[in-house]
Design a protein around this motif. Sequence first.
Motif, PDB file in Angstrom:
ATOM      1  N   GLY A 273       0.785  -1.224   0.000  1.00  0.00           N
ATOM      2  CA  GLY A 273       0.000   0.000   0.000  1.00  0.00           C
ATOM      3  C   GLY A 273       0.818   1.275   0.000  1.00  0.00           C
ATOM      4  N   LEU A 274       2.130   1.164  -0.127  1.00  0.00           N
ATOM      5  CA  LEU A 274       2.987   2.350  -0.159  1.00  0.00           C
ATOM      6  C   LEU A 274       3.167   2.828  -1.591  1.00  0.00           C
ATOM      7  N   GLY A 275       3.627   4.081  -1.746  1.00  0.00           N
ATOM      8  CA  GLY A 275       3.800   4.665  -3.073  1.00  0.00           C
ATOM      9  C   GLY A 275       5.240   4.640  -3.534  1.00  0.00           C
ATOM     10  N   ASP A 276       5.646   5.721  -4.195  1.00  0.00           N
ATOM     11  CA  ASP A 276       6.995   5.806  -4.739  1.00  0.00           C
ATOM     12  C   ASP A 276       8.033   5.852  -3.624  1.00  0.00           C
ATOM     13  N   ALA A 277       9.220   5.308  -3.942  1.00  0.00           N
ATOM     14  CA  ALA A 277      10.302   5.279  -2.952  1.00  0.00           C
ATOM     15  C   ALA A 277      10.682   6.686  -2.503  1.00  0.00           C
ATOM     16  N   ALA A 278      10.613   7.668  -3.418  1.00  0.00           N
ATOM     17  CA  ALA A 278      10.995   9.037  -3.073  1.00  0.00           C
ATOM     18  C   ALA A 278      10.090   9.639  -1.999  1.00  0.00           C
ATOM     19  N   ASN A 279       8.889   9.099  -1.814  1.00  0.00           N
ATOM     20  CA  ASN A 279       7.932   9.629  -0.837  1.00  0.00           C
ATOM     21  C   ASN A 279       7.873   8.796   0.440  1.00  0.00           C
ATOM     22  N   ILE A 280       8.790   7.842   0.602  1.00  0.00           N
ATOM     23  CA  ILE A 280       8.806   6.986   1.793  1.00  0.00           C
ATOM     24  C   ILE A 280       9.920   7.458   2.717  1.00  0.00           C
ATOM     25  N   THR A 281       9.566   7.818   3.944  1.00  0.00           N
ATOM     26  CA  THR A 281      10.531   8.260   4.946  1.00  0.00           C
ATOM     27  C   THR A 281      10.902   7.087   5.842  1.00  0.00           C
ATOM     28  N   ILE A 282      12.212   6.807   5.938  1.00  0.00           N
ATOM     29  CA  ILE A 282      12.710   5.656   6.685  1.00  0.00           C
ATOM     30  C   ILE A 282      13.326   6.122   8.004  1.00  0.00           C
ATOM     31  N   THR A 283      12.968   5.436   9.103  1.00  0.00           N
ATOM     32  CA  THR A 283      13.582   5.661  10.405  1.00  0.00           C
ATOM     33  C   THR A 283      14.034   4.309  10.950  1.00  0.00           C
ATOM     34  N   PHE A 284      15.329   4.169  11.219  1.00  0.00           N
ATOM     35  CA  PHE A 284      15.879   2.902  11.705  1.00  0.00           C
ATOM     36  C   PHE A 284      15.772   2.813  13.220  1.00  0.00           C
ATOM     37  N   ASP A 285      15.623   1.575  13.701  1.00  0.00           N
ATOM     38  CA  ASP A 285      15.574   1.370  15.156  1.00  0.00           C
ATOM     39  C   ASP A 285      16.889   1.779  15.806  1.00  0.00           C
ATOM     40  N   ARG A 286      17.982   1.472  15.131  1.00  0.00           N
ATOM     41  CA  ARG A 286      19.300   1.883  15.608  1.00  0.00           C
ATOM     42  C   ARG A 286      19.903   2.828  14.576  1.00  0.00           C
ATOM     43  N   SER A 287      20.603   3.816  15.060  1.00  0.00           N
ATOM     44  CA  SER A 287      21.195   4.789  14.150  1.00  0.00           C
ATOM     45  C   SER A 287      22.136   4.082  13.178  1.00  0.00           C
ATOM     46  N   VAL A 288      21.915   4.299  11.904  1.00  0.00           N
ATOM     47  CA  VAL A 288      22.735   3.680  10.866  1.00  0.00           C
ATOM     48  C   VAL A 288      23.680   4.748  10.333  1.00  0.00           C
ATOM     49  N   ALA A 289      24.931   4.647  10.776  1.00  0.00           N
ATOM     50  CA  ALA A 289      25.939   5.569  10.271  1.00  0.00           C
ATOM     51  C   ALA A 289      26.599   4.934   9.050  1.00  0.00           C
ATOM     52  N   GLU A 290      27.680   5.525   8.606  1.00  0.00           N
ATOM     53  CA  GLU A 290      28.410   4.983   7.458  1.00  0.00           C
ATOM     54  C   GLU A 290      28.930   3.584   7.793  1.00  0.00           C
ATOM     55  N   MET A 291      28.720   2.635   6.885  1.00  0.00           N
ATOM     56  CA  MET A 291      29.162   1.255   7.077  1.00  0.00           C
ATOM     57  C   MET A 291      30.318   0.947   6.132  1.00  0.00           C
ATOM     58  N   ARG A 292      31.319   0.204   6.651  1.00  0.00           N
ATOM     59  CA  ARG A 292      32.448  -0.221   5.830  1.00  0.00           C
ATOM     60  C   ARG A 292      32.456  -1.735   5.744  1.00  0.00           C
ATOM     61  N   LEU A 293      32.553  -2.241   4.527  1.00  0.00           N
ATOM     62  CA  LEU A 293      32.611  -3.671   4.270  1.00  0.00           C
ATOM     63  C   LEU A 293      33.918  -4.001   3.572  1.00  0.00           C
ATOM     64  N   ASP A 294      34.299  -5.278   3.633  1.00  0.00           N
ATOM     65  CA  ASP A 294      35.487  -5.708   2.906  1.00  0.00           C
ATOM     66  C   ASP A 294      35.343  -5.368   1.430  1.00  0.00           C
ATOM     67  N   ALA A 295      36.439  -4.959   0.821  1.00  0.00           N
ATOM     68  CA  ALA A 295      36.402  -4.508  -0.569  1.00  0.00           C
ATOM     69  C   ALA A 295      35.917  -5.581  -1.521  1.00  0.00           C
ATOM     70  N   SER A 296      35.999  -6.832  -1.122  1.00  0.00           N
ATOM     71  CA  SER A 296      35.543  -7.913  -2.004  1.00  0.00           C
ATOM     72  C   SER A 296      34.020  -7.949  -2.140  1.00  0.00           C
ATOM     73  N   ASN A 297      33.306  -7.239  -1.258  1.00  0.00           N
ATOM     74  CA  ASN A 297      31.840  -7.184  -1.334  1.00  0.00           C
ATOM     75  C   ASN A 297      31.436  -6.130  -2.354  1.00  0.00           C
ATOM     76  N   SER A 298      31.473  -6.502  -3.610  1.00  0.00           N
ATOM     77  CA  SER A 298      31.229  -5.545  -4.695  1.00  0.00           C
ATOM     78  C   SER A 298      29.806  -5.604  -5.240  1.00  0.00           C
TER      79      SER A 298
END
Length: 376
Positions: free
Chosen positions: A123-148
Amino acid sequence: MIRATLAAISTLLALALPAAAADDFIAAPTLRASVTVTSDVVRIGDLIDNAGSAALIPVYRSPDLGTTGTLTTGQVLSVLRAKQVIGVMTGDIKEVQVTRLARTLASKDIENAVAAALERRFGLGDAANITITFDRSVAEMRLDASNSGALQPVATRYDARSTRFDIAFEIANDGNAAPTQLRFTGTAIETVEVAVLTRDIDRADLLKSSDLSLERRPKAEVAGEPASRDRSIGMQLRRAMRAGTPIRAADLVRPDFVVRDQAVTIIYQVPGLYLTTRGKAIESGAEGDTVSVLNLHSKRTLTGIVTGRGQITVQGASQSAPMAPAVEQTSSVKRDPVPAAAALAQSLVQAPASAAEIAQAQIPQVRLSQAPAKSE
């Protein structure tokens, strides 16, 4: 003869020895000043060139993802000697910088991935009109470079009543290892862009640019079509509203150009004639509305169209008055004691309510008497 032969052989051997020695020469190991790694350990082959069979031996733990660590040349040589690697050429290198490559996922990238997974679902619309709030603050994430690989949703759950989501993603790995898995939970609310009042507004107030701001509000708060800021400027509200209230298109009305009991100008208009008189509005109306108005001169109630601020126009007959026949120079005209234009004006002011009355107020026909034709 024998001596000459031996001399020739000796010469050939002397020439051949340097070539053989060159083939058997092993390049000396050389220290690197700057090192980049993609795994969680640093190997000898990362630190020096020409490491030979010792290249795959791990010697250090890698820095954290996306960071750089520094080792002194003495520390590196000490570790290499412990691994039986000696004779390393260092040149003028004083320290070695070790950088661990990483793939960085910004918090906005993760928000966009979650919104895309929910777009036009549940029942949701376009992604641009969906506001997301995470349970835990999601800061910048770093993954191993092989995860391309891209963030691929593999399990998506959403509760429209509570607006809560639970989404699992997988990221493909270049090393053909098991994909990296990420999971996020929180709330997702569809929002709309709407004009919001910056101050309390009365019913009679005209909306100005400073009275409105553009905000994103939950769609559930705006029942109906949201009003844009540009569309709202210059309009009136159907009822008084408080500051902070989002405006719907249904809340807007065209501004009243005429207010009930207001003194107005009545314009009588028929083809070729334009008259004005004083009146009082019996009802309010915006431009283009049909309202009732009292003619203060004749005390009659008329119906007209609001054509401006404090201005009501009463239209006359839809067709023009019949024209008097052309008068020849030899004709004689009997003049009416009351000038035709004045009679029409008086008639319109007193009773211009209907087309029939307008027709009766036309200019009287002139009487013509033509001179007898001359006989040949």
